[in-house]
Write a protein that holds these residues in place. Structure first.
Motif, PDB file in Angstrom:
ATOM      1  N   ALA A 174       0.856  -1.384  -0.092  1.00 41.23           N
ATOM      2  CA  ALA A 174      -0.048   0.121   0.038  1.00 41.23           C
ATOM      3  C   ALA A 174       0.431   1.679  -0.519  1.00 41.23           C
ATOM      4  N   GLU A 175       1.933   1.240   0.840  1.00 37.75           N
ATOM      5  CA  GLU A 175       2.391   2.525   0.679  1.00 37.75           C
ATOM      6  C   GLU A 175       3.494   2.430  -0.552  1.00 37.75           C
ATOM      7  N   ARG A 189       1.721   3.853  -3.219  1.00 37.80           N
ATOM      8  CA  ARG A 189       1.180   5.169  -2.592  1.00 37.80           C
ATOM      9  C   ARG A 189       2.324   6.366  -2.988  1.00 37.80           C
ATOM     10  N   ARG A 190       3.054   6.079  -3.481  1.00 41.61           N
ATOM     11  CA  ARG A 190       4.356   6.459  -3.725  1.00 41.61           C
ATOM     12  C   ARG A 190       4.071   6.026  -5.414  1.00 41.61           C
ATOM     13  N   THR A 193       2.156   6.101  -7.150  1.00 41.17           N
ATOM     14  CA  THR A 193      -0.033   7.046  -7.305  1.00 41.17           C
ATOM     15  C   THR A 193       0.533   8.145  -8.019  1.00 41.17           C
TER      16      THR A 193
END
Length: 222
Positions: free
Chosen positions: A90-91, A94-95, A97
């Protein structure tokens, strides 16, 4: 450049300067790409370089709509889900994205879009070695880039725009966005070690050696 440096430090670069890539550099990149192995040396590939500002602007609009469709599929759980450590994934997403948003917003400024087409490619077995060779050759030239297949959502529109002879069987495999990177090269540190993703002789059996840190550039990576 040492081949191991190229292999370890070639990464996806989505933040690119708009400065043009000289034609001589482009030629060296593609000349390396076409040396890639391919079944029977049939060379059933075609590389279409796009640097025309008007064409890039049209493609930018198509890319934005395609990306929206891909993110809708991700949200619906229709695309690949992580096999391990959902929180870390998920992290990472995020990056990705964030850099993807930048890429989308500056798509028309990318100096070179390299579309890759193939015929009857058996799942990419023949074309992806050439794609990776292009990225490695680009790395040696100081040129960064990324592979994207997002435009598959609008493949028909893209191929009509680029006047691809689809009646001959040509299909779009991927697009490479190439330019001089704003970021820094570096070894990808967020990889699960070899022994966690490899087996020997039978699935799940011990690979036989542990690799706790990247083996390039040797002991200095420890």
């Amino acid at each position: 450049m040492d081949v191991h440096e190229a292999l370890y430090t070639t990464r996806m670069m989505r933040r690119l300067h708009p400065d043009p890539i000289p034609l001589e550099t482009q030629a060296r990149i593609l000349d390396a790409a076409i040396r890639a192995p391919n079944g029977g040396n049939t060379q059933r590939w075609h590389f279409l370089a796009v640097d025309d500002p008007a064409t890039k602007a049209e493609l930018a609009a198509i890319y934005r709509s395609s990306r929206a469709r891909e993110y809708a599929d991700i949200a619906a759980g229709e695309l690949a889900q992580p096999l391990h450590d959902p929180e870390a994934h998920a992290e990472t997403m995020r990056r990705i994205t964030a850099s993807g948003d930048y890429f989308t917003d500056h798509f028309a400024e990318i100096p070179l879009l390299l579309f890759v087409f193939a015929i009857d490619d058996h799942g990419g077995a023949n074309i992806y070695p050439a794609i990776w060779s292009a990225l490695l050759a680009a790395r040696a030239e100081g040129v960064g880039g990324t592979i994207t297949t997002v435009l598959r959502y609008e493949a028909e529109r893209v191929m009509q725009l680029l006047e691809v002879p689809t009646e001959a069987g040509w299909r779009m495999t991927a697009m490479l966005a190439l330019g001089y990177p704003r970021g820094r090269w570096g070894v990808a540190a967020n990889r699960r070690p070899v022994q966690e993703v490899s087996s020997r002789n039978r699935w799940g059996q011990d690979f036989g050696v542990a690799v706790p840190f990247p083996l390039w550039p040797g002991e200095s990576s420890a």
